[in-house]
Design a protein around this motif. Structure first.
Motif, short mmCIF file in Angstrom:
data_model
loop_
_atom_site.label_atom_id
_atom_site.label_comp_id
_atom_site.label_asym_id
_atom_site.label_seq_id
_atom_site.Cartn_x
_atom_site.Cartn_y
_atom_site.Cartn_z
N GLY A 162 -8.48 2.65 9.72
CA GLY A 162 -7.86 2.00 8.59
C GLY A 162 -7.92 2.85 7.33
N ARG A 163 -7.67 2.17 6.23
CA ARG A 163 -7.63 2.83 4.93
C ARG A 163 -8.92 3.61 4.65
NH1 ARG A 163 -4.73 0.51 0.64
NH2 ARG A 163 -5.06 -1.57 1.45
N ASP A 169 -21.44 2.71 8.15
CA ASP A 169 -20.48 3.68 7.63
C ASP A 169 -19.83 4.40 8.81
OD1 ASP A 169 -19.12 5.83 6.57
OD2 ASP A 169 -20.65 6.26 5.05
N LEU A 170 -18.52 4.28 8.89
CA LEU A 170 -17.84 4.87 10.04
C LEU A 170 -18.05 6.37 10.14
CD1 LEU A 170 -14.81 6.50 9.63
CD2 LEU A 170 -14.38 4.35 8.48
N GLN A 228 1.11 2.57 14.02
CA GLN A 228 0.76 1.29 13.39
C GLN A 228 0.64 0.16 14.39
OE1 GLN A 228 2.72 0.15 9.69
NE2 GLN A 228 2.72 -1.98 10.35
N VAL A 229 -0.47 -0.55 14.27
CA VAL A 229 -0.73 -1.70 15.13
C VAL A 229 -0.61 -2.96 14.27
CG1 VAL A 229 -2.52 -2.87 16.48
CG2 VAL A 229 -2.24 -0.38 16.65
N GLY A 230 0.07 -3.99 14.77
CA GLY A 230 0.12 -5.25 14.04
C GLY A 230 1.47 -5.93 14.10
N GLN A 231 1.62 -6.93 13.25
CA GLN A 231 2.81 -7.78 13.22
C GLN A 231 4.08 -6.95 13.15
OE1 GLN A 231 3.23 -9.94 9.54
NE2 GLN A 231 4.63 -11.46 10.40
N THR A 232 4.04 -5.88 12.35
CA THR A 232 5.24 -5.08 12.18
C THR A 232 5.09 -3.70 12.82
OG1 THR A 232 4.40 -4.53 10.01
CG2 THR A 232 6.04 -6.24 10.13
N SER A 279 -10.04 -3.85 7.73
CA SER A 279 -10.61 -5.10 7.23
C SER A 279 -10.33 -6.28 8.14
CB SER A 279 -10.09 -5.38 5.82
OG SER A 279 -8.68 -5.47 5.83
N ASN A 331 -17.50 -1.68 10.34
CA ASN A 331 -17.08 -1.83 8.95
C ASN A 331 -18.33 -1.91 8.09
OD1 ASN A 331 -16.02 -3.03 6.42
ND2 ASN A 331 -14.15 -3.27 7.63
N GLN A 354 -2.10 -9.80 9.63
CA GLN A 354 -0.98 -9.02 10.18
C GLN A 354 -1.47 -7.94 11.13
OE1 GLN A 354 -1.44 -9.38 6.81
NE2 GLN A 354 0.26 -10.64 6.13
N HIS A 355 -2.70 -7.48 10.93
CA HIS A 355 -3.26 -6.50 11.87
C HIS A 355 -3.77 -7.21 13.12
CE1 HIS A 355 -4.80 -2.56 13.01
NE2 HIS A 355 -5.85 -3.19 13.49
N GLY A 386 -13.19 0.90 10.00
CA GLY A 386 -12.73 0.81 8.61
C GLY A 386 -11.42 0.07 8.47
N SER A 439 -4.07 1.12 10.98
CA SER A 439 -3.61 -0.05 10.24
C SER A 439 -2.40 0.37 9.40
CB SER A 439 -4.70 -0.57 9.31
OG SER A 439 -4.87 0.34 8.23
N ARG A 440 -1.71 -0.61 8.87
CA ARG A 440 -0.57 -0.31 8.00
C ARG A 440 -1.03 0.48 6.78
NH1 ARG A 440 2.82 -4.27 3.98
NH2 ARG A 440 3.82 -2.55 2.89
C1 LIG Z 1 4.92 -8.39 5.79
C2 LIG Z 1 3.66 -7.64 6.07
C3 LIG Z 1 3.50 -7.03 7.31
C4 LIG Z 1 2.35 -6.31 7.60
N1 LIG Z 1 2.21 -5.73 8.83
C5 LIG Z 1 1.07 -5.07 9.14
C6 LIG Z 1 0.87 -4.47 10.42
O1 LIG Z 1 1.74 -4.49 11.29
N2 LIG Z 1 -0.31 -3.86 10.67
C7 LIG Z 1 -1.32 -3.77 9.73
O2 LIG Z 1 -2.38 -3.20 10.03
N3 LIG Z 1 -1.15 -4.33 8.52
C8 LIG Z 1 0.02 -4.96 8.19
N4 LIG Z 1 0.17 -5.48 6.94
C9 LIG Z 1 -0.84 -5.14 5.91
C10 LIG Z 1 -2.11 -6.00 5.95
O3 LIG Z 1 -1.89 -7.18 5.20
C11 LIG Z 1 -3.28 -5.21 5.32
O4 LIG Z 1 -2.94 -4.83 4.02
C12 LIG Z 1 -3.68 -3.97 6.11
O5 LIG Z 1 -3.83 -4.27 7.47
C13 LIG Z 1 -4.97 -3.42 5.55
O6 LIG Z 1 -5.33 -2.22 6.21
P1 LIG Z 1 -6.85 -1.75 6.26
O7 LIG Z 1 -7.65 -2.78 6.96
O8 LIG Z 1 -6.85 -0.38 6.83
O9 LIG Z 1 -7.24 -1.59 4.75
P2 LIG Z 1 -8.20 -2.47 3.84
O10 LIG Z 1 -7.84 -3.91 3.88
O11 LIG Z 1 -8.26 -1.80 2.53
O12 LIG Z 1 -9.61 -2.36 4.56
C14 LIG Z 1 -10.40 -1.22 4.59
C15 LIG Z 1 -11.71 -1.62 5.22
O13 LIG Z 1 -12.54 -0.48 5.40
C16 LIG Z 1 -13.88 -0.81 5.12
N5 LIG Z 1 -14.56 0.43 4.78
C17 LIG Z 1 -14.41 1.20 3.68
N6 LIG Z 1 -15.16 2.33 3.78
C18 LIG Z 1 -15.78 2.28 4.98
C19 LIG Z 1 -16.66 3.16 5.67
N7 LIG Z 1 -17.05 4.32 5.14
N8 LIG Z 1 -17.12 2.78 6.89
C20 LIG Z 1 -16.73 1.59 7.44
N9 LIG Z 1 -15.89 0.74 6.84
C21 LIG Z 1 -15.42 1.07 5.62
C22 LIG Z 1 -13.79 -1.80 4.00
O14 LIG Z 1 -14.98 -2.62 3.97
C23 LIG Z 1 -12.55 -2.59 4.37
O15 LIG Z 1 -12.87 -3.72 5.18
C24 LIG Z 1 1.32 -6.19 6.63
C25 LIG Z 1 1.47 -6.82 5.39
C26 LIG Z 1 2.63 -7.52 5.10
C27 LIG Z 1 2.77 -8.18 3.77
#
Ligand SMILES: Cc1cc2nc3c(=O)[nH]c(=O)nc-3n(C[C@H](O)[C@H](O)[C@H](O)COP(=O)(O)OP(=O)(O)OC[C@H]3O[C@@H](n4cnc5c(N)ncnc54)[C@H](O)[C@@H]3O)c2cc1C
Lengths: 249, 317
Positions: free
Chosen positions: B205-206, B301-302, B245-249, B264, B283, B268-269, B262, B231-232
């Motif tokens: 992820g992010r 920590d990943l 990308q894995v998830g709804q879209t 969340s 996480n 959608q994921h 990493g 993740s997105r």
């Molecule tokens: C219409 C629509 C469609 C969407 N479709 C998709 C889709 O298909 N797939 C998808 O994935 N998302 C989709 N999303 C986006 C979704 O809502 C989230 O914004 C997205 O999944 C968040 O990605 P993330 O978990 O990587 O990032 P974040 O939510 O920012 O999470 C990052 C995570 O990493 C953790 N972290 C940070 N540093 C570390 C570390 N060093 N070690 C371990 N953990 C750590 C944090 O605690 C946090 O939980 C869509 C959104 C919309 C509005």
């Protein structure tokens, strides 16, 4: 006049946690926040950018549904759409009928382009754009992440399972917007004031010549199966042992 | 009896595994009589693969140089020209099927069931809505054709047939449009397993923070024989390619093992991974929603966990 039609569907906001009604007749939508379908917002942004580049003259936002859809159309006007068409109905509109309505409007407006969201986040159908293209007998470029108009053609990059595909299509055409096409602009207060003066016309289904048909009946709604809660492990060692027990590491 | 036409997805030489899942879905309809349609520039190899899927009654082919790439606008009229006799027309819920099937449905004047996840009868099906937060059962009219995209994560691929089904070449009568032209496709070729069908998926992820940091996941994936997902947020930020990308879209997958680092756990994921057999989440936030669906959760920590994991996996206990 080079015109772009854009779909603006009113849907439950994507941040709302959807719950199924206890009696299974639908999902709870009373009092929840409603917004423009996020993919439609992206579609509108793309239309506005095409117009700002001088490649189109007018952007027309279209919504189909009950009176409340006008809120989303006003937002679309505030974002920059030139005018709005509201096809007002309380009936359930299946994607095929939505496509028929768009087809009627595309003819009426002599549209050069129709940009729709690739799917609406309520029914997740992902159908209307493709169906419109079929009924209109025009090209479709779905899941677009980049659009470039040159004269009476468009070059569109699409997000497909294999990677990125580029198509060349003749206009008029239908494009459906994916998430990475652009980042929609924020609406500023003065724009909201200006939007109040922009034309918003209401039509009924008879005016577009479409009588909605129930082809699919929703019989029942259920919550999704829940995954049983797992366990927290304390370190990598314990995780690897757990995975080995399942033959996964 | 239900006569079901399944549209084969392929790359010109190999049948996509999604097709065998569509056949499995079609087989769940009582009294299913299943035909697979292969549209290709040269259909032979793909048709032979389709003919050896259990449950397939016959394979029909339509050949044209125009089918070298799968362009929905070009393929749809050809499908419609042979769809007359069928009660159901199925394709996979991949970008190929999502693009093509509604165009077919509209030309047939038929409704489409998107992401069909369960068959209740020849006219009654289940599908997810609201990013999988609700499942709706829909009923279509018995006298109407029905088009569907099959949610491949919901079905086990049909096995191999004991005897191959007959293959018949059909004459192409439909007129094909030229208003839509293929230019190119860029696909990152990789030796890793395909994300959509891999038994194991390692996903970031992010929190990975950069495309460069994603390398630690590739390295772990290679040791485990896994595909890599994202993740997105990771894709939007340019850390990973869009097809990851894995998830709804993005892609809806059902691997034996899904490991989220990493991520969340946004709804959608989660909708993309709910059918995974085992979910592992790492996480640093103990409150991250991903832990609610994880079979095994590790708060940490990943950047420390991933290298350690890479050392320990594959080692004899
Ligand atoms: C219409 C629509 C469609 C969407 N479709 C998709 C889709 O298909 N797939 C998808 O994935 N998302 C989709 N999303 C986006 C979704 O809502 C989230 O914004 C997205 O999944 C968040 O990605 P993330 O978990 O990587 O990032 P974040 O939510 O920012 O999470 C990052 C995570 O990493 C953790 N972290 C940070 N540093 C570390 C570390 N060093 N070690 C371990 N953990 C750590 C944090 O605690 C946090 O939980 C869509 C959104 C919309 C509005």
């Amino acid at each position: 006049m080079k015109r772009i039609l854009v779909s603006i569907k009113r849907v439950v906001d994507y941040n709302v946690r959807i719950r199924v009604k206890p009696d299974g007749t639908g999902v709870i939508t009373d009092g929840v926040k409603m917004s423009i379908n996020p993919f439609d917002e992206i579609a509108l942004e793309e239309a506005l950018r095409i117009k700002e580049k001088g490649q189109a003259d007018e952007v027309v936002a279209v919504s189909i549904g009950p009176a409340d859809c006008q809120q989303q159309l006003r937002t679309a006007l505030a974002m920059g759409a030139d005018r709005a068409l509201h096809v007002q109905t309380d009936a359930v509109i299946e994607p095929l009928d939505a496509a028929r309505i768009f087809k009627a409007l595309a003819d009426r407006e002599q549209a050069m382009l129709a940009i729709l969201g690739k799917q609406a986040i309520d029914d997740d159908a992902n159908q209307t754009g493709q169906m419109l293209a079929a009924l209109w007998n025009r090209p479709q470029a779905t899941f677009a992440s980049k659009v470039e108009i040159t004269g009476d053609k468009a070059l569109v990059i699409r997000e497909v399972d294999a990677g990125l595909e580029t198509l060349e299509i003749d206009l008029p055409a239908v494009i459906t917007a994916d998430l990475r096409l652009n980042e929609p602009r924020y609406v500023k207060l003065p724009d909201i004031m200006k939007a109040k003066k922009k034309p918003l016309d209401t039509l009924d289904l008879a005016a577009v010549g479409v009588a909605p048909t129930e082809r699919l009946r929703a019989v029942k709604f259920d919550p999704p199966a829940q995954r049983s809660k797992g366990v927290m492990v304390k370190d990598v060692q314990e995780l690897v042992e757990a995975l080995k027990r399942r033959g996964l590491a | 009896m239900s006569k079901i036409l399944v549209i084969a997805e392929h790359d010109g030489s190999k049948l996509n595994p999604a097709t065998a899942k569509c056949v499995a879905c079609a087989s769940a309809i009582p009294g299913a009589d299943i035909t697979v349609l292969v549209l290709a520039a040269s259909a032979g190899a793909v048709a032979a693969q389709a003919a050896s899927i259990a449950g397939v009654k016959r394979v029909v082919t339509l050949e044209s140089p125009a089918f070298t790439q799968a362009l929905a606008a070009v393929i749809a009229p050809a499908v419609v020209s042979v769809a007359g006799d069928y009660s159901h027309v199925f394709g996979p819920s991949t970008t190929f099927g999502k693009d093509l099937m509604p165009r077919i449905a509209a030309l047939l004047g038929a409704p489409q069931i998107s992401d069909l996840m369960a068959v209740e009868s020849a006219t009654r099906f289940k599908r997810p809505i609201y990013a999988g937060n609700a499942i709706v059962t829909v009923e279509c009219q018995a006298d109407s054709k029905v088009v569907a995209t099959v949610r491949t994560a919901s079905f086990e691929a049909a096995g191999a047939a004991s005897a191959a089904a007959p293959i018949e070449a059909l004459q192409l009568t439909a007129e094909l449009p030229t208003h839509t032209r293929f230019v190119s496709v860029t696909a990152a070729r990789s030796d890793r397993p395909d994300l959509q069908t891999a038994a194991r998926v390692v996903s970031g992820g992010r929190a990975l923070g950069s495309a460069d940091n994603f390398k630690i996941l590739y390295s772990l994936a290679d040791k485990m024989g896994a595909a890599v997902g994202a993740s997105r947020a990771a894709v939007d930020a340019g850390y990973a390619a869009n097809e990851m990308q894995v998830g709804q879209t993005g892609k809806i997958i059902a691997p034996e093992l899904y490991m989220a680092f990493g991520i969340s756990g946004a709804i959608q994921h989660l909708t993309g991974i709910k059918d995974a057999r085992t979910i592992v989440a790492v996480n640093k936030d103990p409150e991250a929603p991903i832990f609610e669906v994880a079979d095994f959760g590790l708060v940490g920590d990943l950047f420390q966990v991933v290298p350690e994991l890479e050392k320990l996996v594959g080692q004899k206990a």
